[in-house]
Structures are given as C-alpha cells and as structure tokens.
Write a protein that holds these residues in place. Structure first.
Motif, PDB file in Angstrom:
ATOM      1  N   PRO A  90       0.814  -1.225   0.000  1.00 15.85           N
ATOM      2  CA  PRO A  90       0.000   0.000   0.000  1.00 15.85           C
ATOM      3  C   PRO A  90       0.847   1.275   0.000  1.00 15.85           C
ATOM      4  CG  PRO A  90      -0.147  -1.099   2.139  1.00 15.85           C
ATOM      5  CD  PRO A  90       0.551  -2.045   1.210  1.00 15.85           C
ATOM      6  N   ILE A  91       2.019   1.219   0.630  1.00 19.01           N
ATOM      7  CA  ILE A  91       2.921   2.385   0.599  1.00 19.01           C
ATOM      8  C   ILE A  91       3.422   2.602  -0.822  1.00 19.01           C
ATOM      9  CG2 ILE A  91       5.097   3.342   1.442  1.00 19.01           C
ATOM     10  CD1 ILE A  91       4.717   1.756   4.019  1.00 19.01           C
ATOM     11  N   ILE A  92       3.832   1.512  -1.493  1.00 12.10           N
ATOM     12  CA  ILE A  92       4.311   1.601  -2.868  1.00 12.10           C
ATOM     13  C   ILE A  92       3.234   2.176  -3.779  1.00 12.10           C
ATOM     14  CG2 ILE A  92       4.964   0.212  -4.882  1.00 12.10           C
ATOM     15  CD1 ILE A  92       6.490  -1.625  -2.937  1.00 12.10           C
ATOM     16  N   SER A  93       1.997   1.713  -3.605  1.00  9.56           N
ATOM     17  CA  SER A  93       0.883   2.201  -4.423  1.00  9.56           C
ATOM     18  C   SER A  93       0.731   3.712  -4.288  1.00  9.56           C
ATOM     19  CB  SER A  93      -0.408   1.497  -4.016  1.00  9.56           C
ATOM     20  OG  SER A  93      -1.504   1.991  -4.748  1.00  9.56           O
ATOM     21  N   ASN A  94       0.823   4.216  -3.070  1.00  5.85           N
ATOM     22  CA  ASN A  94       0.714   5.654  -2.847  1.00  5.85           C
ATOM     23  C   ASN A  94       1.911   6.416  -3.404  1.00  5.85           C
ATOM     24  OD1 ASN A  94      -1.723   6.595  -1.014  1.00  5.85           O
ATOM     25  ND2 ASN A  94      -1.122   4.567  -0.271  1.00  5.85           N
ATOM     26  N   LEU A  95       3.095   5.833  -3.300  1.00  6.81           N
ATOM     27  CA  LEU A  95       4.287   6.482  -3.866  1.00  6.81           C
ATOM     28  C   LEU A  95       4.168   6.607  -5.384  1.00  6.81           C
ATOM     29  CD1 LEU A  95       7.146   4.768  -1.809  1.00  6.81           C
ATOM     30  CD2 LEU A  95       6.518   7.189  -1.723  1.00  6.81           C
ATOM     31  N   ILE A  96       3.697   5.552  -6.036  1.00  8.30           N
ATOM     32  CA  ILE A  96       3.515   5.587  -7.488  1.00  8.30           C
ATOM     33  C   ILE A  96       2.477   6.649  -7.849  1.00  8.30           C
ATOM     34  CG2 ILE A  96       2.765   4.273  -9.507  1.00  8.30           C
ATOM     35  CD1 ILE A  96       5.502   3.457  -8.291  1.00  8.30           C
ATOM     36  N   GLY A  97       1.416   6.739  -7.041  1.00 12.45           N
ATOM     37  CA  GLY A  97       0.399   7.750  -7.275  1.00 12.45           C
ATOM     38  C   GLY A  97       0.928   9.169  -7.137  1.00 12.45           C
ATOM     39  N   MET A  98       2.003   9.327  -6.403  1.00 17.59           N
ATOM     40  CA  MET A  98       2.629  10.640  -6.223  1.00 17.59           C
ATOM     41  C   MET A  98       3.744  10.883  -7.247  1.00 17.59           C
ATOM     42  SD  MET A  98       2.842  10.451  -2.044  1.00 17.59           S
ATOM     43  CE  MET A  98       3.584  12.065  -1.798  1.00 17.59           C
ATOM     44  N   GLY A  99       3.880   9.960  -8.200  1.00 13.42           N
ATOM     45  CA  GLY A  99       4.873  10.129  -9.258  1.00 13.42           C
ATOM     46  C   GLY A  99       6.281   9.716  -8.885  1.00 13.42           C
ATOM     47  N   MET A 100       6.414   8.907  -7.840  1.00 10.79           N
ATOM     48  CA  MET A 100       7.736   8.487  -7.376  1.00 10.79           C
ATOM     49  C   MET A 100       8.044   7.068  -7.853  1.00 10.79           C
ATOM     50  SD  MET A 100       8.523  11.220  -5.767  1.00 10.79           S
ATOM     51  CE  MET A 100      10.088  10.688  -5.060  1.00 10.79           C
ATOM     52  N   GLY A 101       9.280   6.849  -8.274  1.00 14.35           N
ATOM     53  CA  GLY A 101       9.725   5.508  -8.615  1.00 14.35           C
ATOM     54  C   GLY A 101      10.264   4.800  -7.393  1.00 14.35           C
ATOM     55  N   VAL A 102      10.201   3.482  -7.406  1.00 15.33           N
ATOM     56  CA  VAL A 102      10.616   2.688  -6.244  1.00 15.33           C
ATOM     57  C   VAL A 102      11.430   1.494  -6.719  1.00 15.33           C
ATOM     58  CG1 VAL A 102       9.820   1.258  -4.324  1.00 15.33           C
ATOM     59  CG2 VAL A 102       8.566   3.342  -4.902  1.00 15.33           C
ATOM     60  N   THR A 103      12.478   1.159  -5.975  1.00 21.37           N
ATOM     61  CA  THR A 103      13.209  -0.087  -6.198  1.00 21.37           C
ATOM     62  C   THR A 103      12.972  -0.997  -4.998  1.00 21.37           C
ATOM     63  OG1 THR A 103      14.933   1.065  -7.458  1.00 21.37           O
ATOM     64  CG2 THR A 103      15.448  -1.145  -6.657  1.00 21.37           C
ATOM     65  N   LEU A 104      12.373  -2.156  -5.258  1.00 21.17           N
ATOM     66  CA  LEU A 104      12.046  -3.114  -4.202  1.00 21.17           C
ATOM     67  C   LEU A 104      13.071  -4.247  -4.217  1.00 21.17           C
ATOM     68  CD1 LEU A 104      10.073  -4.228  -2.012  1.00 21.17           C
ATOM     69  CD2 LEU A 104       8.812  -5.323  -3.887  1.00 21.17           C
ATOM     70  N   PHE A 105      13.834  -4.377  -3.135  1.00 21.56           N
ATOM     71  CA  PHE A 105      14.802  -5.463  -2.987  1.00 21.56           C
ATOM     72  C   PHE A 105      14.170  -6.557  -2.141  1.00 21.56           C
ATOM     73  CE2 PHE A 105      17.258  -1.614  -3.670  1.00 21.56           C
ATOM     74  CZ  PHE A 105      18.200  -2.010  -4.615  1.00 21.56           C
ATOM     75  N   THR A 106      13.948  -7.726  -2.716  1.00 20.83           N
ATOM     76  CA  THR A 106      13.313  -8.832  -1.994  1.00 20.83           C
ATOM     77  C   THR A 106      14.329  -9.938  -1.747  1.00 20.83           C
ATOM     78  OG1 THR A 106      12.597  -9.992  -4.005  1.00 20.83           O
ATOM     79  CG2 THR A 106      11.112  -8.314  -3.113  1.00 20.83           C
ATOM     80  N   MET A 107      14.340 -10.466  -0.528  1.00 19.23           N
ATOM     81  CA  MET A 107      15.256 -11.558  -0.196  1.00 19.23           C
ATOM     82  C   MET A 107      14.581 -12.907  -0.480  1.00 19.23           C
ATOM     83  SD  MET A 107      16.992  -9.912   3.232  1.00 19.23           S
ATOM     84  CE  MET A 107      18.653 -10.579   3.097  1.00 19.23           C
ATOM     85  N   TYR A 108      13.902 -12.965  -1.608  1.00 22.66           N
ATOM     86  CA  TYR A 108      13.183 -14.144  -2.103  1.00 22.66           C
ATOM     87  C   TYR A 108      12.827 -13.813  -3.549  1.00 22.66           C
ATOM     88  CZ  TYR A 108       9.478 -10.910  -0.836  1.00 22.66           C
ATOM     89  OH  TYR A 108       8.713  -9.767  -0.695  1.00 22.66           O
ATOM     90  N   THR A 109      12.402 -14.820  -4.281  1.00 22.04           N
ATOM     91  CA  THR A 109      12.024 -14.614  -5.680  1.00 22.04           C
ATOM     92  C   THR A 109      10.510 -14.454  -5.798  1.00 22.04           C
ATOM     93  OG1 THR A 109      13.916 -15.919  -6.437  1.00 22.04           O
ATOM     94  CG2 THR A 109      12.113 -15.590  -8.000  1.00 22.04           C
ATOM     95  N   ARG A 110      10.069 -13.384  -6.425  1.00 23.36           N
ATOM     96  CA  ARG A 110       8.642 -13.167  -6.671  1.00 23.36           C
ATOM     97  C   ARG A 110       8.247 -13.899  -7.950  1.00 23.36           C
ATOM     98  NH1 ARG A 110       5.790  -9.077  -7.231  1.00 23.36           N
ATOM     99  NH2 ARG A 110       4.567  -8.770  -5.321  1.00 23.36           N
ATOM    100  N   ASP A 111       7.225 -14.758  -7.840  1.00 22.06           N
ATOM    101  CA  ASP A 111       6.740 -15.480  -9.015  1.00 22.06           C
ATOM    102  C   ASP A 111       5.317 -15.037  -9.344  1.00 22.06           C
ATOM    103  OD1 ASP A 111       5.099 -16.769  -7.143  1.00 22.06           O
ATOM    104  OD2 ASP A 111       6.474 -18.457  -6.935  1.00 22.06           O
ATOM    105  N   GLU A 112       4.633 -15.802 -10.171  1.00 23.36           N
ATOM    106  CA  GLU A 112       3.295 -15.424 -10.622  1.00 23.36           C
ATOM    107  C   GLU A 112       2.255 -15.431  -9.497  1.00 23.36           C
ATOM    108  OE1 GLU A 112       2.624 -14.301 -13.624  1.00 23.36           O
ATOM    109  OE2 GLU A 112       4.744 -14.523 -14.117  1.00 23.36           O
ATOM    110  N   SER A 113       2.564 -16.084  -8.377  1.00 19.13           N
ATOM    111  CA  SER A 113       1.602 -16.146  -7.268  1.00 19.13           C
ATOM    112  C   SER A 113       1.540 -14.837  -6.479  1.00 19.13           C
ATOM    113  CB  SER A 113       1.955 -17.304  -6.328  1.00 19.13           C
ATOM    114  OG  SER A 113       3.202 -17.064  -5.680  1.00 19.13           O
ATOM    115  N   PHE A 114       2.516 -13.955  -6.675  1.00 19.25           N
ATOM    116  CA  PHE A 114       2.550 -12.691  -5.963  1.00 19.25           C
ATOM    117  C   PHE A 114       1.692 -11.638  -6.672  1.00 19.25           C
ATOM    118  CE2 PHE A 114       6.179 -14.809  -4.250  1.00 19.25           C
ATOM    119  CZ  PHE A 114       6.416 -14.248  -3.001  1.00 19.25           C
ATOM    120  N   VAL A 115       1.280 -10.648  -5.918  1.00 22.98           N
ATOM    121  CA  VAL A 115       0.548  -9.524  -6.489  1.00 22.98           C
ATOM    122  C   VAL A 115       1.422  -8.836  -7.529  1.00 22.98           C
ATOM    123  CG1 VAL A 115      -0.498  -7.275  -5.993  1.00 22.98           C
ATOM    124  CG2 VAL A 115      -0.777  -9.166  -4.369  1.00 22.98           C
ATOM    125  N   LYS A 116       0.851  -8.576  -8.698  1.00 25.14           N
ATOM    126  CA  LYS A 116       1.614  -7.918  -9.754  1.00 25.14           C
ATOM    127  C   LYS A 116       1.849  -6.459  -9.385  1.00 25.14           C
ATOM    128  CE  LYS A 116       1.789  -7.251 -14.750  1.00 25.14           C
ATOM    129  NZ  LYS A 116       1.101  -7.468 -16.060  1.00 25.14           N
TER     130      LYS A 116
END
Length: 423
Positions: A90-116
């Motif tokens: 939800p924080i990322i969604s609001n940041l994108i809505g404010m025109g900000m780019g984000v880099t998300l570093f995950t200590m796991y691999t996101r596959d198709e089961s994750f929210v796009k």
C-alpha cells in the motif's frame, strides 16, 4: 526481475576452512600451569575464530561492491520475507500515485503467485541471509525503508551510500518485546501508535542515545486486510474459533501443548493457523498440528481467509491478536504465560505491558492453568464483549487508522526531498 545469485555466479565462490587435529600427549602439567595454558590457548582460538569470521564477512562485502549499477536507486525498499509485502504494497501504491519511482529489494524470488506490481517498480531479487545483507549493505540510495530491526547491530549494516534509513513498524505493538537496539541506529521510525513512540523516547533517555525522528504513521498493512474482509459479522449455527499463536518458547503450543485443540473442536468449528516460522524452526511440532483430526489447518500466505471465517480468536503474543480485534471488531483470548523480558528492550523499560492493560476487556488474558476452562471462556466472551468500547480504544492507540499507507508515503517523500536537496 533479476536474480542476483545467478548474476554473480555464486557457485564459483568457495571458502576453505582448515582444522587442526591434535594427537593425544601422555604428559603431566600441574593444575596452575594447565589453567594458564588453557586460557592462553582458548584466547588464541577465539581470536582466530573472530578474525576468520570478520574476513568472511569482508569478502562478501567486497564482492557486492562490484555490482554498483544494480545497487543504485533513489527510494529503496528492503523486504526480507514475503509476509511483509502487505506492509509495503500500500505504501508503494501511494508512492507511485505521487509520481515516485521505487526499487524493491526482496530476499526471495517473486513469481506469478505474488501480487503484480506497477511498471514503475523495479524489483531486484537478492539472496536470503548473509549474502543478501552483504548486498543490501552496499546499496546506493537517497532513502531506504525496511521493517528489519537492529540496523548496525547484527548483519544488517548501514551503507555509506544511503543518506537516510527508515524503519516502519509492521504491526501494532510496543517496543518492549523487541531485541536491544532494535530502532536505535535508524534515522527515522514510522511509529504505529503512541505507546510504541513513548517507549522509544524513554529508551533514548535511558541510554542517552541520539534522538531519532519519530513520526506518527500507523500500521499500513491493515489497509490490505480491510480490502479483503468478507462477512465481517456473519453468523453460523456453530461459532468458529481461530487458533493462531506465535512460534518459539512463548508460543501457546509450547506452554499448554496441542491437546486442547481437539477438546474445543467438540463444541466449536476450529481453524488452526500455525505460525509460518514453525515450518522452519519447529518442524516436528508443525507436522503434528497439521495431522490433527476434525479441524481445518490454514497455511495460506496471509491469515485473511482464516480471520474472515472466525468469530473469536485464541492466541498468545502474536500480533494477530490486535489485527483480529481492531479490524474485525471481535473478541480475542490470549494465553498469558508471562513474558520473560530478559534480553529484550522491556528489561530496560521496566513495568508491564501498557497495550495488554488497555485492551484487557476484549483481548482477554487467560492463565495457562485455566486451559481446562477454555470452552467456558470462549462461550462467555463470544457474547459479552463491548464492541463500542473496543472502537474507542482503537481510536486512541493507533496513528492514522485506515490511512497509514498514504501518510507513510507522504512522510517518505518529504524525507527523500530533504535529503536530495542536501546532496
């Protein structure tokens, strides 16, 4: 998405540890001399161990300075486990809505089961554990947001190329049940509520440590739950009890065992949700729980579906107690085995749990010796809790209930703009 393990071809890395094998010596050394030799030798061995350990970390730290291009960004978010995505999304969604780019570093691999995620989000998958932290410790960013405590205390170290570190609390709670120095070396803490904020302020005074920015943020992940809630006040002929404890020595399963589950299942529908960490750290107990007959075992990635179906929660120190009470406005019973604060911040703070005291009318503590009366407790509190009182308490102990992610995004952008102006 990029898998950093593959890109560095970590399989080519190897570290060889040499051991010493000593043959038995048939000789006599008097007790005094033997003791002195023992301390000298043990001191040398310990020194060698820590020197090798330090070198081991330095090797990986050096390796991960090579990939500077991948590690360079403006706003970085570090997520160490999939269960914390509900805090960040939800924080990322609001940041994108404010025109900000984000880099998300995950200590796991996101596959198709994750929210796009939106296209404006760059996702970089890094290894879990020490390898991942060696990478994170060399990130280049203006601001980095995480839920991971103890920055600059354990493996998680400050990067010289990150201007500002922010930690967001991923549940309503206090600061007495975290490990020492959990928040001390952050620049800013996004506080969940006034109790946690007051705890941190008190620890700053007691330690005479540097004051941090303590912002009134709230609990962003509650908004994800709000969107998924169904049949909030449904009523079946038979009430449903959700059993969802924490894990480890303070878990109710460690305190009172698991036989009580079959006993209450004779009178209620029962859903058991083992803590995800049990699958890793308490595998045998986890498997026993999954084999209990006559109950539903919920192992989904979030507890939302289990909470949707339940009328009352039975738990312990888990943060799900507050989630269920304040989101679903339903009663909670907790097995109150008494918390040993040794080695936790509560040892420094002193006193008892402010949160437990304030919420005791609807998050009801039960002594482990009363486990034989669980049926009676469940039946009584299913029908006697005061919902209006619960809502009054909720308004007093949360910052920005229901809109914390928007507030967090605004606070993050303010920090970002200030730090960027100082570069």
């Amino acid at each position: 998405m990029r898998d950093y393990v593959t890109s560095l071809n970590c399989k080519k890395l190897a570290i060889v540890f040499l051991g010493l094998y000593a043959l038995p010596a048939f000789a006599y050394i008097d007790p005094g001399t033997g003791s002195a030799i023992f301390y000298v030798v043990s001191g040398i061995v310990v020194s060698i161990y820590f020197a090798l350990r330090s070198a081991y970390y330095r090797i990986f730290e050096y390796i991960f300075t090579i990939g500077k291009k991948d590690q360079q960004c403006e706003i970085a978010i570090h997520c160490e486990d999939p269960r914390y995505e509900t805090t960040f999304l939800p924080i990322i969604s609001n940041l994108i809505g404010m025109g900000m780019g984000v880099t998300l570093f995950t200590m796991y691999t996101r596959d198709e089961s994750f929210v796009k995620l939106p296209s404006e989000v760059t996702v970089i998958s890094i290894p879990p554990g020490m390898l991942g932290y060696a990478f994170v410790n060399n990130i280049r960013a203006i601001v980095l947001l995480t839920t991971t405590p103890q920055l600059d205390v354990m493996t998680f170290r400050r990067s010289k190329k990150v201007n500002h570190y922010v930690i967001v609390q991923h549940a309503l709670g206090e600061s007495r049940y975290v490990r020492p120095f959990a928040y001390d070396y952050y620049d800013t803490v996004f506080c969940c509520g006034p109790i946690a904020k007051a705890n941190i302020q008190k620890m700053e005074i007691l330690r005479n440590s540097k004051k941090k920015r303590l912002l009134n943020t709230g609990v962003p992940h509650y908004e994800v739950f709000m969107e998924s809630m169904q049949n909030k006040f449904h009523k079946d002929a038979r009430s449903t009890v959700l059993v969802a404890p924490s894990w480890g020595p303070l878990s109710m399963f460690e305190t009172i065992g698991i036989d009580f589950i079959s006993q209450i299942a004779e009178h209620f529908n029962v859903i058991v949700r083992p803590h995800p960490q049990m699958r890793i750290s308490q595998r045998d107990l986890y498997e026993k729980i999954c084999l209990i007959q006559g109950v539903e075992v919920n192992t989904s990635s979030t507890p939302i579906s289990a909470m949707n179906a339940a009328d009352i929660l039975l738990s312990d120190i888990s943060g799900i107690a507050q989630e269920f009470a304040f989101l679903y406005e339903k009663p909670v019973l907790i097995i109150n085995q008494g918390r040993n604060l040794g080695g936790l911040e509560g040892e420094l703070l002193g006193g008892g749990s402010e949160l437990l005291e304030i919420c005791k009318d609807f998050i009801v503590p039960i002594d482990p010796s009363e486990v034989s009366k669980l049926k009676e407790y469940l039946e009584y509190h299913l029908h006697s809790y005061n919902r209006s009182h619960m809502l009054e308490i909720r308004d007093s102990i949360f910052f920005n209930y229901g809109c914390a992610s928007k507030v967090a995004a605004e606070q993050l952008v303010e920090i970002y703009m200030n730090e960027r102006g100082q570069r």
